[in-house]
Enzyme design. Structure first.
Site, PDB file in Angstrom:
ATOM      1  N   SER A 143      -4.558   1.637 -28.897  1.00  0.00           N
ATOM      2  CA  SER A 143      -3.987   2.422 -29.983  1.00  0.00           C
ATOM      3  C   SER A 143      -2.569   1.941 -30.294  1.00  0.00           C
ATOM      4  CB  SER A 143      -4.046   3.907 -29.638  1.00  0.00           C
ATOM      5  OG  SER A 143      -3.747   4.697 -30.764  1.00  0.00           O
ATOM      6  N   GLU A 238     -14.757   4.776 -35.932  1.00  0.00           N
ATOM      7  CA  GLU A 238     -13.387   5.275 -36.049  1.00  0.00           C
ATOM      8  C   GLU A 238     -12.772   4.890 -37.393  1.00  0.00           C
ATOM      9  OE1 GLU A 238     -10.070   3.383 -33.949  1.00  0.00           O
ATOM     10  OE2 GLU A 238     -11.545   2.171 -32.858  1.00  0.00           O
ATOM     11  N   HIS A 268     -12.288   5.891 -31.430  1.00  0.00           N
ATOM     12  CA  HIS A 268     -10.982   5.362 -31.054  1.00  0.00           C
ATOM     13  C   HIS A 268     -10.807   5.368 -29.533  1.00  0.00           C
ATOM     14  CE1 HIS A 268      -6.898   4.297 -32.169  1.00  0.00           C
ATOM     15  NE2 HIS A 268      -6.402   5.252 -31.381  1.00  0.00           N
TER      16      HIS A 268
END
Length: 297
Positions: A143, A238, A268
């Site tokens: 991320s 995602e 994610h």
């Protein structure tokens, strides 16, 4: 069809979304994020410091001691830690057969741009000062940790530091303008990362004075030439899938050796289910197999 075990990742993002829109619904606490991951066997953990901030070594049994994965956790600049991610990065280190150094950085409200980048750059400089050569270091991040795994390389290049051998990026959040079409095409399949949510996270991090197109903040506007090989993974369900695609395309145009895998039905940072979900275990094995020769293992 996604595995039953991978549904735990979806349930966590669903609970996070409900906490935003439903009064009285308690959000999952930050530490429980690590509960998605099974404990890897035969991995020792040693708390330390790197660049003046807390760090943690993950040391698998029989691992190489002169190669290092420098691991950068995600969490939207608001959460996540070396503790929530220690098991996931432990799985990666074990599969790669090398040590991992999990590093910290300041979170909001103190950690506004570019503070996290400064902190991780300091940690990288510290690692180099320990006598580990750059060609024996690979970055790994999920991320916004994936964002840092790219932007810290750009900062290192600017400072004249040698660049790492490679970088492993899991669901990297890099499109500071949130332009990706996947925000619309995956709007119904991603329970949490709606465009407005991601825009809010980014604006809180960048503040009012940093342009979302600033190459220091947005890798999609930066010159990526000269960076080492990148392996990018993202989930097919995602909304940030196009962050991965756009970064891959931008890197390839700059002559960077890049690989992109979009894993169907996954969300994610699905790799956090390592040790439980087969999709996460497969992804970790692919990352480890790819990075080993780039570290000379």
């Amino acid at each position: 069809m996604p595995s039953k075990q991978s549904a735990a990742v979806r349930r966590r993002w669903e609970a996070s979304r409900l906490a935003m829109v439903q009064p009285g619904f308690d959000a999952p606490d930050d530490e429980s994020w690590g509960d998605l991951t099974a404990e890897p066997r035969e991995v020792d953990y040693l708390e330390s410091e790197a660049g003046g901030l807390p760090a943690m070594w993950a040391v698998p049994k029989r691992a190489s001691t002169d190669r290092v994965l420098m691991c950068i956790h995600g969490g939207g600049f608001q959460g996540g830690s070396i503790y929530t991610h220690r098991k996931m990065f432990g799985h990666l280190a074990k599969a790669a057969g090398t040590r991992a150094l999990l590093v910290s950085y300041r979170l909001l409200p103190e950690g506004v741009f570019p503070a996290p980048e400064d902190d991780v750059t300091n940690a990288y400089r510290w690692l180099l000062d320990q006598g580990i050569s750059a060609d024996r270091i690979a970055f790994a991040g999920d991320s916004v940790g994936g964002w840092l795994a790219v932007t810290v390389q750009l900062r290192a290049r600017e400072l004249g530091l040698p660049l790492p051998a490679a970088a492993l990026l899991m669901s990297p959040c890099v499109d500071m303008e949130t332009t990706g079409r996947s925000y619309e095409t995956n709007r119904d399949s991603d329970p949490f990362f709606k465009r407005d949510v991601v825009r809010g996270i980014i604006r809180g991090f960048l503040g009012e004075d940093t342009d979302a197109r600033d190459p220091r903040a947005n890798p999609l506007y930066a010159d990526l030439s000269g960076l080492g090989p990148l392996y990018i993974q993202a989930g097919g369900d995602e909304t940030l899938a196009d962050d991965a695609r756009l970064l891959y395309e931008h890197a390839a145009k700059a002559g960077v050796d890049a690989r992109l895998d979009i894993v169907p039905d996954m969300l994610h940072t699905f790799q956090m289910a390592a040790g439980r979900a087969p999709e996460a275990d497969d992804a970790i094995r692919e990352l480890a197999g790819w990075v080993r020769p780039r570290l000379g293992l």
